[in-house]
Design an enzyme around this catalytic site. Structure first.
Site, PDB file in Angstrom:
ATOM      1  CD  GLU A 147       7.533  -0.050  -6.983  1.00 12.39           C
ATOM      2  OE1 GLU A 147       6.675   0.968  -7.183  1.00 12.39           O
ATOM      3  OE2 GLU A 147       7.378  -1.079  -7.690  1.00 12.39           O
ATOM      4  CD  GLU A 182       2.684  -1.446  -5.595  1.00 13.36           C
ATOM      5  OE1 GLU A 182       2.965  -2.082  -4.738  1.00 13.36           O
ATOM      6  OE2 GLU A 182       3.744  -0.504  -5.787  1.00 13.36           O
TER       7      GLU A 182
HETATM    8  N1  CO8 Z   1      -2.098   8.685  -4.383  1.00 15.25           N
HETATM    9  C1  CO8 Z   1      -2.943   9.459  -4.261  1.00 15.25           C
HETATM   10  N2  CO8 Z   1      -3.213  10.184  -3.118  1.00 15.25           N
HETATM   11  C2  CO8 Z   1      -2.705   9.769  -2.008  1.00 15.25           C
HETATM   12  C3  CO8 Z   1      -1.875   8.607  -1.896  1.00 15.25           C
HETATM   13  C4  CO8 Z   1      -1.486   8.059  -3.169  1.00 15.25           C
HETATM   14  N3  CO8 Z   1      -0.792   6.636  -3.290  1.00 15.25           N
HETATM   15  N4  CO8 Z   1      -1.589   8.379  -0.715  1.00 15.25           N
HETATM   16  C5  CO8 Z   1      -1.993   9.262   0.123  1.00 15.25           C
HETATM   17  N5  CO8 Z   1      -2.920  10.255  -0.717  1.00 15.25           N
HETATM   18  C6  CO8 Z   1      -3.621  11.129  -0.300  1.00 15.25           C
HETATM   19  C7  CO8 Z   1      -4.999  10.882   0.213  1.00 15.25           C
HETATM   20  O1  CO8 Z   1      -6.073  10.744  -0.754  1.00 15.25           O
HETATM   21  C8  CO8 Z   1      -5.188  12.054   1.208  1.00 15.25           C
HETATM   22  O2  CO8 Z   1      -5.817  13.195   0.404  1.00 15.25           O
HETATM   23  P1  CO8 Z   1      -6.983  14.023   0.879  1.00 15.25           P
HETATM   24  O3  CO8 Z   1      -6.713  14.789   2.005  1.00 15.25           O
HETATM   25  O4  CO8 Z   1      -7.385  14.915  -0.293  1.00 15.25           O
HETATM   26  O5  CO8 Z   1      -8.126  13.096   0.851  1.00 15.25           O
HETATM   27  C9  CO8 Z   1      -3.949  12.448   1.798  1.00 15.25           C
HETATM   28  O6  CO8 Z   1      -3.025  11.841   0.894  1.00 15.25           O
HETATM   29  C10 CO8 Z   1      -3.614  11.976   3.144  1.00 15.25           C
HETATM   30  O7  CO8 Z   1      -3.909  10.664   3.192  1.00 15.25           O
HETATM   31  P2  CO8 Z   1      -4.696  10.060   4.271  1.00 15.25           P
HETATM   32  O8  CO8 Z   1      -5.827  10.703   4.758  1.00 15.25           O
HETATM   33  O9  CO8 Z   1      -5.402   8.565   3.539  1.00 15.25           O
HETATM   34  O10 CO8 Z   1      -3.794   9.783   5.367  1.00 15.25           O
HETATM   35  P3  CO8 Z   1      -3.853   8.726   6.492  1.00 15.25           P
HETATM   36  O11 CO8 Z   1      -2.652   8.994   7.464  1.00 15.25           O
HETATM   37  O12 CO8 Z   1      -5.224   8.310   6.945  1.00 15.25           O
HETATM   38  O13 CO8 Z   1      -3.101   7.348   5.775  1.00 15.25           O
HETATM   39  C11 CO8 Z   1      -1.670   6.155   4.359  1.00 15.25           C
HETATM   40  C12 CO8 Z   1      -2.032   7.354   5.325  1.00 15.25           C
HETATM   41  C13 CO8 Z   1      -1.754   4.965   5.229  1.00 15.25           C
HETATM   42  C14 CO8 Z   1      -0.354   6.404   3.580  1.00 15.25           C
HETATM   43  C15 CO8 Z   1      -2.779   6.165   3.257  1.00 15.25           C
HETATM   44  O14 CO8 Z   1      -3.083   7.640   2.623  1.00 15.25           O
HETATM   45  C16 CO8 Z   1      -2.687   5.238   2.284  1.00 15.25           C
HETATM   46  O15 CO8 Z   1      -2.751   4.055   2.326  1.00 15.25           O
HETATM   47  N6  CO8 Z   1      -2.119   5.808   0.852  1.00 15.25           N
HETATM   48  C17 CO8 Z   1      -2.016   4.973  -0.167  1.00 15.25           C
HETATM   49  C18 CO8 Z   1      -0.733   4.126   0.016  1.00 15.25           C
HETATM   50  C19 CO8 Z   1      -0.547   3.196  -1.337  1.00 15.25           C
HETATM   51  O16 CO8 Z   1      -1.511   2.173  -1.522  1.00 15.25           O
HETATM   52  N7  CO8 Z   1       0.513   3.368  -2.071  1.00 15.25           N
HETATM   53  C20 CO8 Z   1       0.681   2.764  -3.276  1.00 15.25           C
HETATM   54  C21 CO8 Z   1       0.051   3.062  -4.476  1.00 15.25           C
HETATM   55  S1  CO8 Z   1       0.405   2.262  -5.697  1.00 15.25           S
HETATM   56  C22 CO8 Z   1       1.757   2.424  -6.400  1.00 15.25           C
HETATM   57  O17 CO8 Z   1       2.567   3.153  -5.894  1.00 15.25           O
HETATM   58  C23 CO8 Z   1       2.059   1.593  -7.547  1.00 15.25           C
HETATM   59  C24 CO8 Z   1       3.456   1.852  -8.042  1.00 15.25           C
HETATM   60  C25 CO8 Z   1       3.787   1.528  -9.607  1.00 15.25           C
HETATM   61  C26 CO8 Z   1       2.729   2.283 -10.653  1.00 15.25           C
HETATM   62  C27 CO8 Z   1       3.024   1.698 -11.874  1.00 15.25           C
HETATM   63  C28 CO8 Z   1       1.859   2.061 -12.840  1.00 15.25           C
HETATM   64  C29 CO8 Z   1       1.554   1.475 -13.852  1.00 15.25           C
END
Ligand code: CO8
Length: 258
Positions: free
Chosen positions: A111, A131
């Site tokens: 976004e 999402e």
């Molecule tokens: N939020 C918080 N922490 C995150 C996020 C996130 N979106 N993405 C990654 N991290 C953190 C992980 O928790 C991890 O932290 P820690 O080392 O402390 O455990 C660190 O980043 C590294 O991540 P991974 O270990 O998961 O790394 P991988 O290489 O295994 O995976 C990915 C990478 C595929 C990107 C995976 O981290 C993932 O799927 N992340 C989430 C992606 C996601 O779903 N994003 C969308 C979120 S929803 C959103 O953005 C809505 C927007 C509108 C909001 C409106 C509000 C009302």
């Protein structure tokens, strides 16, 4: 600032979202700092802004899921508004904004990139709106901007099924303008920003406004918007100097933003 690195090089500025241990996920603090950094862009001297993420893996991996996991309905709406307000500010910034998408652009990251004028991507970039898999709708403009930028059916697939796409597919859909090896992305973004910055600043700003405002109205109203902005350029020194130089077959002087 804790999460934003901002550097101005001549007429081009690079804003880096820097929360690498969470793949640059956007929590409230990051959003607050992002807004402050955008507000602080010196529009007198900066002619193009680049937004990117720190590190080699991620542009922005979304809004912060840990923070969102505890929100109430009212807090969810407020968080959505906070993101939307910042992203609208970026979208309507008078100068062009380029997203240099250097890895994951998921949820709020996709976004954010879509609130920029132009997206360039690294080969490892991944775009998606996951999402609905987290029990929410996209909340920072994803339902609206994705459906305006790529074919509606593909946008709906990405929005409903959470289908992620890699850089090559994003290129074929027109979501990004070009794809580069990681190390070449920022130099390419800076080169494009430099080309934009070398053009007449008032004309570039007016062109951005004409495109963006015109897309919101019918074609007759849109053409009227363009006419006004086109006319306004004829009050500028830059227009007079550039055209006079062309007519006189002389090298034009650099633009003076007047
Ligand atoms: N939020 C918080 N922490 C995150 C996020 C996130 N979106 N993405 C990654 N991290 C953190 C992980 O928790 C991890 O932290 P820690 O080392 O402390 O455990 C660190 O980043 C590294 O991540 P991974 O270990 O998961 O790394 P991988 O290489 O295994 O995976 C990915 C990478 C595929 C990107 C995976 O981290 C993932 O799927 N992340 C989430 C992606 C996601 O779903 N994003 C969308 C979120 S929803 C959103 O953005 C809505 C927007 C509108 C909001 C409106 C509000 C009302």
């Amino acid at each position: 600032m804790k999460y934003i690195v901002y550097e101005q090089k001549g007429a081009v500025a690079v804003l880096t979202i820097s929360r690498e241990k969470a793949l640059n996920a956007l929590n409230s603090e990051v959003l607050t700092e992002l807004e402050a950094a955008v507000d602080a862009v010196d529009l007198e001297t900066v002619r193009c802004l680049i937004i990117t993420g720190a590190g080699e893996r991620s542009f922005v991996a979304g809004a912060d899921i840990g923070e969102m996991s505890k929100l109430t309905k009212a807090e969810g709406e407020a968080f959505g508004k906070k993101g939307n307000d910042v992203f609208r500010k970026i979208e309507t910034l008078p100068i062009p904004v380029i997203a240099a998408v250097n890895g994951f652009a998921l949820g709020g990251g996709c976004e954010l990139s879509m609130s920029c004028d132009i997206r360039l991507a690294s080969e490892n970039a991944v775009f998606g709106q996951p999402e609905t898999g987290l029990g929410i709708t996209p909340g920072f403009g994803g339902t609206q901007r994705l459906a305006r930028l790529i074919p509606v059916g593909k946008a709906k697939e990405m929005l409903y099924a959470g289908t992620k796409i890699k850089a090559a597919e994003a290129l074929s859909l027109g979501l990004v303008n070009a794809v580069y090896p990681s190390e070449e992305l920022l130099p390419a973004a800076e080169k494009l920003a430099g080309k934009i910055a070398a053009n007449a600043p008032i004309a570039v700003r007016a062109t951005k406004k004409a495109v963006n405002d015109g897309l919101q109205v019918d074609i007759d109203a849109a053409i009227a918007i363009e006419e006004k902005l086109f006319g306004s350029c004829f009050e500028t020194e830059d227009q007079r100097n550039a055209m006079n130089a062309f007519v006189a077959k002389e090298k034009p002087a650099p633009f003076v933003n007047k």
